[in-house]
Design a protein around this motif. Structure first.
Motif, PDB file in Angstrom:
ATOM      1  N   SER A 193      72.600 -28.499   4.629  1.00 18.37           N
ATOM      2  CA  SER A 193      72.843 -29.349   5.782  1.00 18.37           C
ATOM      3  C   SER A 193      71.614 -30.214   6.063  1.00 18.37           C
ATOM      4  N   ASP A 194      71.801 -31.282   6.818  1.00 20.30           N
ATOM      5  CA  ASP A 194      70.657 -32.104   7.230  1.00 20.30           C
ATOM      6  C   ASP A 194      69.677 -31.245   8.006  1.00 20.30           C
ATOM      7  N   GLU A 209      66.444 -21.921   3.893  1.00 17.25           N
ATOM      8  CA  GLU A 209      67.241 -21.888   5.121  1.00 17.25           C
ATOM      9  C   GLU A 209      68.289 -22.997   5.050  1.00 17.25           C
ATOM     10  N   PRO A 210      69.351 -22.795   4.245  1.00 17.70           N
ATOM     11  CA  PRO A 210      70.322 -23.864   4.013  1.00 17.70           C
ATOM     12  C   PRO A 210      71.248 -24.166   5.197  1.00 17.70           C
ATOM     13  N   GLN A 211      71.227 -23.332   6.203  1.00 15.19           N
ATOM     14  CA  GLN A 211      72.069 -23.515   7.398  1.00 15.19           C
ATOM     15  C   GLN A 211      73.547 -23.659   7.032  1.00 15.19           C
ATOM     16  N   LEU A 212      73.994 -22.819   6.118  1.00 12.22           N
ATOM     17  CA  LEU A 212      75.401 -22.790   5.718  1.00 12.22           C
ATOM     18  C   LEU A 212      76.044 -21.529   6.268  1.00 12.22           C
ATOM     19  N   ASP A 213      77.323 -21.601   6.574  1.00 12.45           N
ATOM     20  CA  ASP A 213      78.037 -20.420   7.055  1.00 12.45           C
ATOM     21  C   ASP A 213      78.061 -19.322   6.000  1.00 12.45           C
ATOM     22  N   ASP A 214      78.234 -19.704   4.747  1.00  8.11           N
ATOM     23  CA  ASP A 214      78.292 -18.736   3.646  1.00  8.11           C
ATOM     24  C   ASP A 214      77.357 -19.212   2.541  1.00  8.11           C
ATOM     25  N   GLU A 215      76.203 -18.572   2.419  1.00 11.09           N
ATOM     26  CA  GLU A 215      75.197 -18.989   1.443  1.00 11.09           C
ATOM     27  C   GLU A 215      75.609 -18.695   0.009  1.00 11.09           C
TER      28      GLU A 215
END
Length: 94
Positions: free
Chosen positions: A36-37, A43-49
């Motif tokens: 994500s931006d 720390e990709p800030q994704l719901d499911d890494e």
């Protein structure tokens, strides 16, 4: 935590690192940049890494476990140079 915990955490992290950055490199290159931006690889800030990239999820899990073991043993990362030299450096999160 004891030496066995540290050894296991190191072995698991290095194994996961090798998968992402050596053995599955073609897929890694294709997938880098889906964060994500304002996010980054750690720390990709994704719901499911792990969605569409199980190796990333495994690597992040092992990274976080290693960081927990390091903190429990009063160990901090040793960076190869001062982070302040990086243009995108904001603040230490350790």
């Amino acid at each position: 935590m004891n030496e066995n915990d540290m050894a296991q955490a190191l072995q698991e992290f290095v194994g996961a690192f090798e998968v992402v950055f050596r053995y599955d490199w073609d897929y890694t290159k294709a997938m880098i940049g889906d964060e994500s931006d304002g996010a980054n690889f750690i720390e990709p800030q994704l719901d499911d890494e792990t969605e569409d990239w199980g190796a990333r999820g495994a690597l992040l899990e092992k990274y976080r476990k290693l960081m927990t073991v390091m903190k429990a043993n009063s160990l901090e990362p040793k960076f190869p140079f001062p982070l302040e030299h990086l243009p995108s450096f904001k603040a230490r999160v350790w």
